[in-house]
Structure formats: structure tokens, C-alpha cells
Design an enzyme around this catalytic site. Structure first.
Site, PDB file in Angstrom:
ATOM      1  N   ASP A 309       0.934  -1.083   0.057  1.00  0.00           N
ATOM      2  CA  ASP A 309      -0.007   0.241  -0.025  1.00  0.00           C
ATOM      3  C   ASP A 309       0.921   1.101  -0.009  1.00  0.00           C
ATOM      4  OD1 ASP A 309      -2.165   1.659   0.019  1.00  0.00           O
ATOM      5  OD2 ASP A 309      -3.130   0.904   1.769  1.00  0.00           O
TER       6      ASP A 309
HETATM    7  C1  BGC Z   1      -5.078   3.362   0.352  1.00  0.00           C
HETATM    8  C2  BGC Z   1      -5.197   2.218  -0.872  1.00  0.00           C
HETATM    9  C3  BGC Z   1      -5.217   2.825  -2.188  1.00  0.00           C
HETATM   10  C4  BGC Z   1      -3.611   3.362  -2.223  1.00  0.00           C
HETATM   11  C5  BGC Z   1      -3.594   4.120  -3.522  1.00  0.00           C
HETATM   12  C6  BGC Z   1      -3.805   4.072   0.167  1.00  0.00           C
HETATM   13  O1  BGC Z   1      -3.807   5.042   0.737  1.00  0.00           O
HETATM   14  O2  BGC Z   1      -5.121   2.452   1.634  1.00  0.00           O
HETATM   15  O3  BGC Z   1      -6.563   1.604  -0.444  1.00  0.00           O
HETATM   16  O4  BGC Z   1      -5.349   1.718  -3.043  1.00  0.00           O
HETATM   17  O5  BGC Z   1      -3.836   4.305  -1.266  1.00  0.00           O
HETATM   18  O6  BGC Z   1      -4.376   5.224  -3.788  1.00  0.00           O
END
Ligand code: BGC
Length: 770
Positions: A309
Site C-alpha cells: 500500500d
Molecule cells: C489506500 C489504498 C489505495 C492506495 C492508492 C492508500 O492510501 O490505503 O486503498 O489503493 O492508497 O491510492
């Protein structure tokens, strides 16, 4: 020793409500040969780059989070990232959403640079498209996942996924970071609305339906994309309910509640997974080798790619404090099994990765495995063949057909939770006073991940869409509708005016709830609805006019303080861009509501108990015995609850045999009659209770559901087929098991007992004679 039937996990993972199967994780020898050839040519630097994912900001004019407008690619930055750092993937949006045509230009520019590189490996572009393609302008946005689950209609969810895939490919993008399959057990969480609720079967069924819609039978064709299950796993189980904080999950519970939905998705062809930014049992998931390499890759045979993530490799040092340096964090994460790091805004990751490989801190076998997985997904997506199809190949983009599906989903997502004295539907000749902060806000209907991360631009971008107020005006004529804000999200504003105007109204539609948010910015310390809104509700109820409460919100904000004063309650969660229209359709009876809660709507801040609590929690605390008013599970509205404008009567709940054997199935049938005056849809829900088991059983578990449509007066027999897999739980030794014995099947208010037989033990023939 008690008798148990141990189960092969794969059997269990398929689940009973699935009517489709996607290709399992089988390797295609031709693809593997192509990967072998590429891998053999790649340098360490090229491999490290392949494992790097950067944000679009890193190649645009301006600085990260502060790009020049309109966002433009800086050719020098792009060249550096692709040619010098060999970056394999780019994500998201920069600082603003783009048109599909602009997206195509962006993708073309990036892939043209990649085509100039030594090995011409295309870039894998990924984006958060979680309720439609929310970062492309003019696309079809639909209810957020909690609303999708509230439809109890997986076939509809699959159609929504298909729309996303189509409009995402039209934008030149082949990969979405969706579906979120996190079980939400503590609804104070700021991402509750991004989940399919509190139940495993619901998460599994809706996750699979979305994946099927996204990927189709071939995610490499021009109309499908790769899904990314997230956030593996236990993200929604944080002890504090705060975003990105730790959960504590015993192995047994992990296997029963937090793994099955992912395992099923993998068996059904999901090829990418994102890791939980937090972790459980004190282990950050990005460093959890047992979880990523052990369970996901080895035990389940996952052949796709694992992406981190946002910035989560670095966070192993800056937030989790398990690595002393960023470089150590890189080694920890990659050795745990992360294949691609969503870096997203630095080039140090790549540098540290190269150094670590050269020093031998990460074995080349691990690197080759990671790169192989990434290349596999790129090949499967057809990225080596073409960048994208021309926009003219997507005539349905943002069109009426898709809008109708979004509207259908918004209508089915609405939950009528209370309807005292048949206050709803309203007559179209009523004089309606509309009040409250969510009445005039598309933002409060779309939620987060809409054009921007926090969704704050909805009211500017979706001006053509109806707010609740506009939809009510359109339904009955603006002359019959008055509006007074009463309160905004922070404070009471014109409450006295609202009370004064109420004198001339027949009914008040009070629109409360939450503004859009996601992740840490959506953190709250109290699930209770904000005080100004509660005060507003009291003030309006005191006028004596019937008050219809409409809730547009991302989580079940507590309304116990004033719920008794409301005549009717309609829960919308975040219904998407057609939400206003759908709400008016239900308020005035053009549509009969059929949504049901995919999570328990709590009554008390300290009474957060999911529906599948244990028998122990069903004791009446006043007497210490079962029965009486169960104060342990005393929600505002129970899981699975939702009313209709018609009545459904359940009769004749039967099993086709009183007892069944290990390898047989059991049919459980019920007759459902629409005894009301109009057509309606009903989600028929089968719960089963294991009466005695070696691990304290839940009072009930959802084991199947079917949404049916019945005309007034029509009767249908609904049949569920279950096998012993559907009765399984994770036993004391952490293995899936079904124990023979007594069970109770429950549908509506009815119940019927049945038995799973013990195996017949053949008697050893007695010796006769001397
Ligand atoms: C979130 C994810 C997301 C990623 C990309 C993160 O902060 O937890 O769910 O896919 O950002 O935007």
C-alpha cells in the site's frame, strides 16, 4: 474423542452462492516462456525498477501533491524514471481527475517512453476505481461498496464491475485497486463504506462478483481489467477502529473470518493483491512473511503480484518502527514477499533495492520471483501488444445504459429501516420541507474517491446530477418544496427558520449524515451522529410534523437519541451520483425499497456487536439466563434488516431430509409470498446455527441468500442447497472442520432442525465358532 470431518480448504473456499467460476491460478507455459526470455536479459537495475511503482506526481510538472495545473507530464522526469530507473508501474491521478481522452494521452506518452527502453517492457498503470472510474471525468459512478452490498444482489454488482472495466480501459488504464474485501467488524472505521460489511459470506460473494465484472473471462481484452483485492488482511479489525492501526487476530479467527474471501478470489482468478497498511498481532503486514509468502503464495498457490500500500515499505521504519532504516525496511518487505512497492514519491526505494540485491541481503531468487509475477500480469493484460484501444471503440462510455445500471444499483441500495404508520411513501401532492446538510450535497452522496481522494470536488463536478433536494423538486414540482438548511456539518445554522417554515409543510424530509472522507482524515472518536444534527432533529420533531429521516453517510452513525421521534428512516450510505434521484423515487413510492443492512446498525457507542455473536452474548444480563430482552445484541437495526412497501410472508420452512451424511447435500426450502399490494424484491436469507460444537458456536451465521422479485400475491419456493462445507468452522487445531450433530436453519422468523450424521462405523464381524 469427538468425531470431526476435516475439510480441504479449497472446497470450502468456493462457497455455495457462486454461480460462476473464473480461471484458477494455472500457469500458461507460453507466457512463462516469454517471461523466462525477458528475465534472462534483465539487469539487476532493470529488475529493481520493475518492482517500483511511482505516483503520477513523480513524472509531472511541479512537485508531489503540488503539481502545476493542468497536470502535464514533464518529459525529462519521465525519461529519468523510465530510462534511468526502469520503473515498472505508475499509479493514480496527480492532483486532478482527467477526461478519458486526456488519460489516453497520458498513458500513450508513458508507454511511448517505455517503448524506447532497452527491453521495451510496458508500464503497468494502476488506479483506485472503487465505485466506477472515479478519476476519469464523465464516467458512471455508482454506490460505494457498502451500498453495493446493501443490494444483496451480486449479479447487479457484477454488472457494475463490468462498467468500471469498460470505462477504465476506455481511459487506457488496465488495473484497479479494488475490491476492498476487508471485513468491517468495528464500524467507527473511516473505511467502513469501502467494505462489503461485517460478514464473511457477503464479502466473499460481493468481492467475487466485482472481480468477475472487472476481469471477465479474459482480463487482457479491450473491455476488462485486473482487479486488486485489498487490503490483505485484517485491516477492518483494528482494535481502536482507527484507520491504519493494529488488530489482534488469533490464528483460528484469521482463518475463519479474514482469509476465506481472499482465498476464494484467488481460486477464481484474482491476480493482484494489496497488503494491509497496518497489521495484526504487532506484526506489520508488509513484514509478515508467514502471511504473504506462507499463506498467500505457498499455501494457496497465488501466482499474481503482491503490491504494497501507499509508502508502506518506508513506513516500516517511520511509522511501525520495526526497521531502523529505509534500506532495512526494503529488505524486510521484499523478503517477506512484497513484489511491487507503491513507493510512491521517492527513488530511494529503487536505489536501496539495488544495493540490497548486490550485497546479497535479498536473494536473486526472490527478485526473479517478484519480477516474474509482475511480468505475468503485464502479459495477461495484453500490455505488450497494444497501449490501448481508441476511445471511439467505447461508445457506451458514460452513456445512458450505464447510468440506468447505476440508478438501479442506487435504488436497490436504499434501506428502509423504519416506516411507522406507513409514513412512506409520501403523496406527490404533499407540501414538503427539506432540511439538513446532506440535502444539497452531491458530495455526501458520492463519498470519497470521487475525482479526488477525499471527494471534495463532487459538488463542482456533478452539478448536472440531482441532490436530494433537486430530485424531490423534480419529482413533485418545485412549488411544493421548500428548503431550509437548519444545520451544516459543523453547527446549527437556520434551525429557527426551519421550524417556522415547517408550519406550512405536510411533511419534513430531514437529510443528515456525513460529508465525504476516507482513510485517516475520516477518523472520528464517537460514532454518535454529530450534535448539531441531533439538535436539529429534535427541533423539527417538536413541530409535530412527520419527520422522514434520510441518512447519507459512510458508516452507521448512531441515531438512538432521536430515532423514536422520526416517522421513517431511509439509510442511503453513499449511493453515488444517481443517489438523489433514487432517494426521491423511494420517498414518493415510484420505487419499492429492497436494500438490507450488510452490517449491524448499532444503537449504542459501547454496544458494537456483530450479528454472529456467541450464545454467551445472548444471555439476558438481568437474569443471567437466555431469553428476555437481549441487551447484548440490541442494535438500532439488525444485520440483514430492511423493509419494503409490500409484505413478504414466509411459510413452510422445510428440509428435504431430517438428517444428511458427509458427502450429501441438504435442501432447505421456504415459501415466500408477497402478501402486500405491489411488486417487490426480497433478499431471502438463510442462517444456520450449530447447536453444539467444540468451539463455542455463533448464534447464527449467514450461509446463503437469494434476492427474488415477486408480484403482489405471488408465491415462490426458494431452495438453498448446503453441504457440510457450509457448516464448517475453524477448530481448535486451526483446521476447517465440520462436526456431526444438531443444527438449526433459520429463515425469517421460521426455523427447522436438522442433523449431520455421524459416519456409520462398520461392525467388525464377530468370530463364530471355536
Ligand atoms: C489506500 C489504498 C489505495 C492506495 C492508492 C492508500 O492510501 O490505503 O486503498 O489503493 O492508497 O491510492
Amino acid at each position: 474423542m469427538s468425531i470431526k470431518f476435516y475439510l480441504r480448504p479449497a472446497l470450502f473456499a468456493l462457497g455455495m452462492t457462486l454461480s460462476f467460476l473464473l480461471p484458477a491460478q494455472k500457469l500458461n507455459p507460453a507466457i512463462e516462456k516469454r517471461i523466462d526470455a525477458l528475465l534472462a536479459k534483465m539487469t539487476t537495475e532493470e529488475k529493481a525498477g520493475e518492482m517500483t511503482q511511482l505516483s503520477l506526481d513523480m513524472i509531472c510538472v511541479g512537485s508531489s501533491y503540488n503539481l502545476t495545473q493542468p497536470n502535464t507530464i514533464d518529459p525529462a522526469k519521465l525519461k529519468k524514471v523510465i530510462q534511468d530507473y526502469h520503473v515498472g508501474s505508475i499509479l493514480n491521478v496527480g492532483t486532478s481527475a482527467h477526461t478519458a481522452a486526456r488519460w489516453q494521452e497520458i498513458i500513450t506518452e508513458i508507454q511511448a517512453e517505455a517503448a524506447k527502453s532497452r527491453l521495451k517492457i510496458p508500464v503497468l498503470y494502476g488506479i483506485d476505481a472503487i465505485h466506477g472510474v472515479n478519476y476519469t471525468l464523465g464516467t458512471t459512478l455508482y454506490p460505494q461498496p457498502l451500498g453495493v452490498a446493501a443490494t444483496w444482489n451480486p449479479a447487479l454488482a457484477e454488472r457494475l464491475g463490468t462498467i468500471t472495466a469498460y470505462e477504465c480501459r476506455a481511459s487506457g488504464i488496465p488495473w484497479t485497486f479494488s475490491p476492498a474485501m476487508d471485513l468491517c467488524r468495528y464500524p467507527v472505521w473511516s473505511r467502513t463504506w469501502e467494505s462489503f460489511g461485517e460478514d464473511v459470506l457477503m464479502n466473499k460473494t460481493f468481492g467475487l462478483a466485482m472481480i468477475k465484472g472487472y476481469q471477465g473471462n479474459n482480463m487482457g481484452d479491450a473491455f476488462h481489467i485486473a482487479a486488486c483485492m485489498k487490503h490483505f488482511t485484517g485491516y477492518g479489525a483494528a482494535v481502536s477502529g482507527k484507520d491504519r492501526t493494529y488488530a489482534w487476530i488469533p490464528d483460528r479467527e484469521l482463518r475463519e473470518y479474514y482469509l476465506p474471501q481472499y482465498e476464494a478470489a484467488i481460486k477464481n482468478g484474482a491476480m493482484t493483491v494489496m497488503i494491509n497498511s497496518a497489521g495484526f498481532n504487532g506484526i506489520p503486514s508488509h513484514a509478515n512473511k508467514a502471511l504473504i509468502t506462507g499463506i498467500l503464495k505457498s499455501e494457496w498457490g497465488f501466482k499474481g503480484l503482491v503490491v504494497s500500500d501507499w509508502e508502506d515499505v518506508k513506513y516500516l521504519t517511520t511509522r511501525h518502527k520495526v526497521a531502523a532504516t529505509y534500506k532495512e525496511a526494503v529488505q524486510m518487505a521484499i523478503n517477506a514477499g512484497i513484489d511491487m512497492a507503491m513507493v510512491a514519491n521517492d527513488l530511494e526505494f529503487t536505489q536501496y533495492l539495488i544495493e540490497s540485491i548486490k550485497e546479497g541481503s535479498i536473494p536473486m531468487s526472490r527478485i526473479n520471483d517478484a519480477v516474474r509475477r509482475i511480468l505475468r500480469v503485464k502479459i495477461m493484460l495484453g500490455l505488450f501488444e497494444k497501449t490501448h484501444d481508441p476511445l471511439s471503440n467505447y461508445p457506451k462510455f458514460g452513456g445512458e445504459e450505464f447510468r440506468q445500471t447505476s440508478l438501479e444499483a442506487a435504488r436497490e441500495a436504499l434501506i428502509l429501516a423504519k416506516n411507522q404508520d406507513k409514513a412512506l411513501p409520501l403523496s406527490k401532492s404533499s407540501k414538503v420541507l427539506v432540511v439538513g446538510p446532506t440535502a444539497t450535497s452531491i458530495r455526501a452522496l458520492n463519498g470519497g474517491w470521487t475525482n479526488t481522494w477525499q471527494g471534495e470536488l463532487s459538488d463542482e463536478v456533478y452539478v448536472a446530477k440531482n441532490t436530494i433536494l433537486e430530485a424531490i423538486q423534480a419529482a413533485i414540482g418545485a412549488d411544493k418544496v421548500s428548503y431550509v438548511e437548519g444545520a451544516n456539518f459543523e453547527a446549527l445554522t437556520t434551525v429557527n427558520d426551519a421550524v417556522a417554515v415547517a408550519a406550512n409543510a405536510d411533511v419534513i424530509v430531514l437529510c443528515l449524515g456525513e460529508q465525504s472522507y476516507t482513510e485517516v482524515p475520516g477518523t472520528i472518536n464517537d460514532l454518535t451522529l454529530d450534535a448539531p444534527q441531533i439538535e436539529l432533529a429534535h427541533a423539527l420533531a417538536k413541530t409535530g410534523k412527520p419527520v422522514i429521516l434520510v441518512l447519507a453517510e459512510g458508516r452507521p452513525r448512531l441515531i438512538e437519541a432521536f430515532e423514536a421521534e422520526m416517522k421513517a428512516v431511509l439509510i442511503a450510505f453513499y449511493p453515488g451520483m444517481e443517489g438523489g434521484t433514487a432517494i426521491a423515487d423511494v420517498l414518493f413510492g415510484d420505487v419499492n425499497p429492497s436494500g438490507k443492512l450488510p452490517l449491524t446498525y448499532p444503537r449504542y457507542a459501547n454496544g458494537i456487536v456483530p450479528y454472529d455473536y456467541k450464545f454467551l452474548e445472548a444471555l439476558d444480563p438481568a437474569t443471567g439466563y437466555p431469553g428476555g430482552k437481549n441487551k447484548f445484541y440490541d442494535p438500532q437495526y439488525a444485520f440483514g434488516f430492511g423493509l419494503s412497501y409490500t409484505n413478504f410472508e414466509y411459510k413452510n420452512l422445510t428440509v428435504n431430509k431430517p438428517a444428511f451424511n458427509k458427502n450429501e447435500s441438504l435442501e432447505i426450502s421456504v415459501q415466500v409470498t408477497n402478501t402486500g399490494g405491489r411488486q417487490g424484491q426480497e433478499a431471502v436469507q438463510l442462517y444456520v446455527s450449530d447447536l453444539f460444537a467444540s468451539i463455542a458456536p455463533s448464534v447464527r451465521r449467514l450461509r446463503g441468500f437469494q434476492k427474488i422479485s415477486l408480484q403482489a400475491g405471488e408465491t415462490r419456493t426458494v431452495t438453498f442447497k448446503i453441504t457440510m462445507q457450509d457448516l464448517a468452522f475453524v477448530g481448535i487445531d486451526n483446521k476447517w472442520v465440520t462436526e456431526p450433530g444438531d443444527f438449526k436453519a433459520m429463515i425469517g422468523e421460521l426455523s427447522v432442525d436438522f442433523k449431520l450424521n455421524k459416519p456409520v462405523v462398520k461392525a467388525t464381524p464377530k468370530k463364530v465358532g471355536p
